[in-house]
Design a protein around this motif. Structure first.
Motif, PDB file in Angstrom:
ATOM      1  N   LEU A  85       0.852  -1.199   0.000  1.00 20.43           N
ATOM      2  CA  LEU A  85       0.000   0.000   0.000  1.00 20.43           C
ATOM      3  C   LEU A  85       0.885   1.246   0.000  1.00 20.43           C
ATOM      4  CD1 LEU A  85      -3.014   0.415  -0.182  1.00 20.43           C
ATOM      5  CD2 LEU A  85      -3.054   0.811   2.271  1.00 20.43           C
ATOM      6  N   ASP A  86       1.310   1.619  -1.194  1.00 21.41           N
ATOM      7  CA  ASP A  86       2.187   2.785  -1.322  1.00 21.41           C
ATOM      8  C   ASP A  86       1.377   4.070  -1.077  1.00 21.41           C
ATOM      9  OD1 ASP A  86       4.951   3.667  -2.469  1.00 21.41           O
ATOM     10  OD2 ASP A  86       3.447   4.984  -3.347  1.00 21.41           O
ATOM     11  N   GLY A  87       2.014   4.981  -0.340  1.00 18.06           N
ATOM     12  CA  GLY A  87       1.334   6.254  -0.049  1.00 18.06           C
ATOM     13  C   GLY A  87       0.248   6.094   0.998  1.00 18.06           C
ATOM     14  N   ARG A 189       1.485  18.879 -10.627  1.00 18.89           N
ATOM     15  CA  ARG A 189       0.557  17.804 -10.280  1.00 18.89           C
ATOM     16  C   ARG A 189       1.278  16.852  -9.343  1.00 18.89           C
ATOM     17  NH1 ARG A 189      -2.400  20.886 -12.072  1.00 18.89           N
ATOM     18  NH2 ARG A 189      -4.001  20.676 -13.671  1.00 18.89           N
ATOM     19  N   TYR A 190       1.126  17.043  -8.051  1.00 16.35           N
ATOM     20  CA  TYR A 190       1.834  16.219  -7.073  1.00 16.35           C
ATOM     21  C   TYR A 190       0.940  15.998  -5.865  1.00 16.35           C
ATOM     22  CZ  TYR A 190       5.724  14.373  -4.338  1.00 16.35           C
ATOM     23  OH  TYR A 190       6.549  13.561  -3.597  1.00 16.35           O
ATOM     24  N   SER A 191       0.480  14.744  -5.686  1.00 18.32           N
ATOM     25  CA  SER A 191      -0.388  14.461  -4.541  1.00 18.32           C
ATOM     26  C   SER A 191       0.411  13.946  -3.360  1.00 18.32           C
ATOM     27  CB  SER A 191      -1.435  13.413  -4.928  1.00 18.32           C
ATOM     28  OG  SER A 191      -0.832  12.130  -5.039  1.00 18.32           O
ATOM     29  N   GLY A 193       1.581  10.746  -3.528  1.00 13.40           N
ATOM     30  CA  GLY A 193       1.498   9.285  -3.700  1.00 13.40           C
ATOM     31  C   GLY A 193       2.078   8.973  -5.069  1.00 13.40           C
ATOM     32  N   MET A 194       3.147   8.187  -5.116  1.00 13.42           N
ATOM     33  CA  MET A 194       3.788   8.008  -6.428  1.00 13.42           C
ATOM     34  C   MET A 194       2.884   7.270  -7.419  1.00 13.42           C
ATOM     35  SD  MET A 194       6.799   5.124  -6.057  1.00 13.42           S
ATOM     36  CE  MET A 194       7.425   5.416  -7.691  1.00 13.42           C
ATOM     37  N   VAL A 195       2.017   6.382  -6.896  1.00 18.20           N
ATOM     38  CA  VAL A 195       1.168   5.622  -7.832  1.00 18.20           C
ATOM     39  C   VAL A 195       0.185   6.554  -8.560  1.00 18.20           C
ATOM     40  CG1 VAL A 195      -0.436   3.703  -8.101  1.00 18.20           C
ATOM     41  CG2 VAL A 195       1.490   3.483  -6.535  1.00 18.20           C
ATOM     42  N   SER A 210       9.651  13.418 -10.622  1.00 19.33           N
ATOM     43  CA  SER A 210      11.035  13.283 -10.142  1.00 19.33           C
ATOM     44  C   SER A 210      11.057  13.071  -8.640  1.00 19.33           C
ATOM     45  CB  SER A 210      11.855  14.524 -10.512  1.00 19.33           C
ATOM     46  OG  SER A 210      11.163  15.699 -10.231  1.00 19.33           O
ATOM     47  N   TYR A 211      11.945  12.186  -8.203  1.00 23.61           N
ATOM     48  CA  TYR A 211      12.269  12.106  -6.781  1.00 23.61           C
ATOM     49  C   TYR A 211      13.793  12.056  -6.705  1.00 23.61           C
ATOM     50  CZ  TYR A 211      11.142  12.046  -1.957  1.00 23.61           C
ATOM     51  OH  TYR A 211      11.014  12.447  -0.651  1.00 23.61           O
ATOM     52  N   PRO A 212      14.419  13.251  -6.582  1.00 22.62           N
ATOM     53  CA  PRO A 212      15.877  13.337  -6.688  1.00 22.62           C
ATOM     54  C   PRO A 212      16.579  12.911  -5.392  1.00 22.62           C
ATOM     55  CG  PRO A 212      14.962  15.490  -6.181  1.00 22.62           C
ATOM     56  CD  PRO A 212      13.785  14.553  -6.324  1.00 22.62           C
ATOM     57  N   GLY A 220      17.793   9.398  -2.487  1.00 21.09           N
ATOM     58  CA  GLY A 220      16.353   9.490  -2.688  1.00 21.09           C
ATOM     59  C   GLY A 220      15.603   8.639  -1.690  1.00 21.09           C
ATOM     60  N   LYS A 221      14.280   8.575  -1.883  1.00 21.99           N
ATOM     61  CA  LYS A 221      13.441   7.871  -0.913  1.00 21.99           C
ATOM     62  C   LYS A 221      12.852   6.592  -1.486  1.00 21.99           C
ATOM     63  CE  LYS A 221       9.164   8.653   1.643  1.00 21.99           C
ATOM     64  NZ  LYS A 221       7.984   9.531   1.776  1.00 21.99           N
ATOM     65  N   LEU A 222      12.704   6.550  -2.795  1.00 19.11           N
ATOM     66  CA  LEU A 222      11.903   5.465  -3.378  1.00 19.11           C
ATOM     67  C   LEU A 222      12.742   4.203  -3.582  1.00 19.11           C
ATOM     68  CD1 LEU A 222       9.754   7.636  -5.782  1.00 19.11           C
ATOM     69  CD2 LEU A 222       9.291   6.952  -3.427  1.00 19.11           C
ATOM     70  N   PHE A 226      10.763  -2.366  -5.339  1.00 17.69           N
ATOM     71  CA  PHE A 226       9.300  -2.351  -5.212  1.00 17.69           C
ATOM     72  C   PHE A 226       8.646  -1.189  -5.935  1.00 17.69           C
ATOM     73  CE2 PHE A 226      11.438  -3.255  -1.163  1.00 17.69           C
ATOM     74  CZ  PHE A 226      11.211  -4.614  -1.072  1.00 17.69           C
ATOM     75  N   GLU A 227       9.397  -0.111  -6.132  1.00 13.44           N
ATOM     76  CA  GLU A 227       8.784   1.121  -6.645  1.00 13.44           C
ATOM     77  C   GLU A 227       9.451   1.583  -7.942  1.00 13.44           C
ATOM     78  OE1 GLU A 227       7.360   3.228  -2.528  1.00 13.44           O
ATOM     79  OE2 GLU A 227       9.495   3.279  -2.907  1.00 13.44           O
ATOM     80  N   VAL A 228      10.776   1.736  -7.878  1.00 11.91           N
ATOM     81  CA  VAL A 228      11.505   2.386  -8.977  1.00 11.91           C
ATOM     82  C   VAL A 228      11.549   1.509 -10.233  1.00 11.91           C
ATOM     83  CG1 VAL A 228      13.774   3.249  -9.651  1.00 11.91           C
ATOM     84  CG2 VAL A 228      12.876   3.767  -7.366  1.00 11.91           C
TER      85      VAL A 228
HETATM   86  P1  FDP Z   1       4.683   7.127   1.333  1.00 14.12           P
HETATM   87  O1  FDP Z   1       5.954   7.418   2.063  1.00 14.12           O
HETATM   88  O2  FDP Z   1       3.511   7.927   1.823  1.00 14.12           O
HETATM   89  O3  FDP Z   1       4.396   5.645   1.236  1.00 14.12           O
HETATM   90  O4  FDP Z   1       6.690   5.292  -1.216  1.00 14.12           O
HETATM   91  C1  FDP Z   1       6.981   6.467  -0.709  1.00 14.12           C
HETATM   92  C2  FDP Z   1       6.011   7.603  -0.969  1.00 14.12           C
HETATM   93  O5  FDP Z   1       4.867   7.603  -0.199  1.00 14.12           O
HETATM   94  C3  FDP Z   1       5.585   7.744  -2.455  1.00 14.12           C
HETATM   95  O6  FDP Z   1       4.373   7.178  -2.767  1.00 14.12           O
HETATM   96  C4  FDP Z   1       5.548   9.234  -2.640  1.00 14.12           C
HETATM   97  O7  FDP Z   1       5.743   9.645  -3.975  1.00 14.12           O
HETATM   98  C5  FDP Z   1       6.632   9.699  -1.749  1.00 14.12           C
HETATM   99  O8  FDP Z   1       6.750   8.758  -0.692  1.00 14.12           O
HETATM  100  C6  FDP Z   1       6.303  11.049  -1.184  1.00 14.12           C
HETATM  101  O9  FDP Z   1       7.370  11.505  -0.483  1.00 14.12           O
HETATM  102  P2  FDP Z   1       7.464  13.009   0.029  1.00 14.12           P
HETATM  103  O10 FDP Z   1       6.474  13.077   1.144  1.00 14.12           O
HETATM  104  O11 FDP Z   1       8.870  13.132   0.482  1.00 14.12           O
HETATM  105  O12 FDP Z   1       7.124  13.917  -1.117  1.00 14.12           O
END
Ligand code: FDP
Length: 283
Positions: A85-87, A189-191, A193-195, A210-212, A220-222, A226-228
């Motif tokens: 459950l991403d995001g 356009r940025y909510s 949630g990457m999905v 982008s997630y630099p 980065g964070k992703l 599982f995601e990238v």
């Molecule tokens: P989340 O931590 O809420 O699960 O997977 C990581 C993620 O969400 C992505 O879905 C999202 O694009 C990113 O983190 C958002 O990170 P920021 O809050 O740093 O923008």
């Protein structure tokens, strides 16, 4: 692969039901990246594990929510790496969330990914699937069944800009790149949630997400597995590009650890070429 995609459809209906009916609070555990887990993260992870448990094609599972590999069938062909459950932290403010699946054959690295899929839980449940050599396929659920909508391809150039990461920690050339796109007329356009954010760019013809690497999180964070990598595959199959901050294809990533992260950029060709220019990595 159809068996796996059909299982993902069943999973999607169950997770959507859990999102709509279960407690949105925190559990008392944290995942292997040290993040607090929501009860929904744990529940979604469990739904996926249960669903794949009896599919003999599946050799093993690797979850974003767990440390290590869960071995299922010795003679299975595929390892499925998934973010259940991403995001998920967006569920309590009623924004869209998603599940991501990377299907690997052999060693867990980009070049061994053979298919990927993601589900968006929004006003409707939507599914995108992708296999090698074909455009991704978009489905929408209605009364528990997924209907095929269309094949998806990116335009050469889009209009949307989804810049992730903490802005005060961006490097100067990244900030200039993002500002230049807005000066050119791109819309934000940025909510968070990457999905749903990557889904929107795919369905609206193009742009860049982008997630630099930033001064606080240089890699980065992703997460790569599982995601990238799963999204890099979908963007490439849709005719776009997916690269890291050195201009290398994300599909060439070889994670050292299942939870390794990477700076990542997904987009249509025009924006990714502009990014290479801004980062000084154009080949
Ligand atoms: P989340 O931590 O809420 O699960 O997977 C990581 C993620 O969400 C992505 O879905 C999202 O694009 C990113 O983190 C958002 O990170 P920021 O809050 O740093 O923008």
């Amino acid at each position: 692969m159809q068996t796996i995609f059909n299982t993902i459809k069943d999973i999607a209906i169950k997770i959507d039901h859990a999102i709509k009916t279960e407690d949105l609070g925190y559990s008392d555990s944290s995942n292997s990246s040290g993040e607090d887990q929501l009860k929904l993260d744990v529940k979604s992870d469990h739904i996926i594990e249960e669903a794949f448990k009896d599919i003999s094609l599946v050799k093993s599972l690797v979850s974003e929510e767990k440390e290590g590999v869960l071995e299922l069938h010795e003679n299975g062909k595929y390892t499925i790496c998934y973010d259940p459950l991403d995001g998920s932290s967006l569920a309590d403010v009623n924004l869209s969330v998603g599940s991501i699946f990377g299907i690997y054959e052999g060693e867990l690295k980009g070049e061994n990914l053979v298919a990927s899929a993601y589900v968006v839980y929004g006003p409707r449940i939507e599914l995108m699937t992708a296999v090698k050599g074909e455009s991704p396929q978009h489905y929408r659920a209605q009364e528990g069944l997924f209907n095929f909508i269309s094949k998806v391809s990116l335009n050469e150039k889009g209009k949307l800009n989804a810049p992730g990461g903490t802005q005060k920690n961006w490097c100067d050339y990244h900030k200039t790149f993002v500002d230049d796109l807005f000066a050119e007329g791109y819309r934000l356009r940025y909510s968070g949630g990457m999905v749903p954010d990557l889904h929107q760019i795919l369905l609206k013809g193009g742009g860049i997400f982008s997630y630099p690497g930033t001064s606080d999180v240089p890699n980065g964070k992703l997460r790569q597995l599982f995601e990238v990598i799963p999204f890099a595959f979908i963007y490439e199959q849709a005719g776009g590009q997916a690269i890291d901050s050195k201009g290398k294809r994300l599909m060439d990533l070889v994670p050292k650890h299942p939870h390794d992260t990477s700076p990542c950029f997904f987009g249509s060709n025009y924006e990714i070429e502009a990014l290479k220019e801004a980062y000084g990595v154009r080949s």
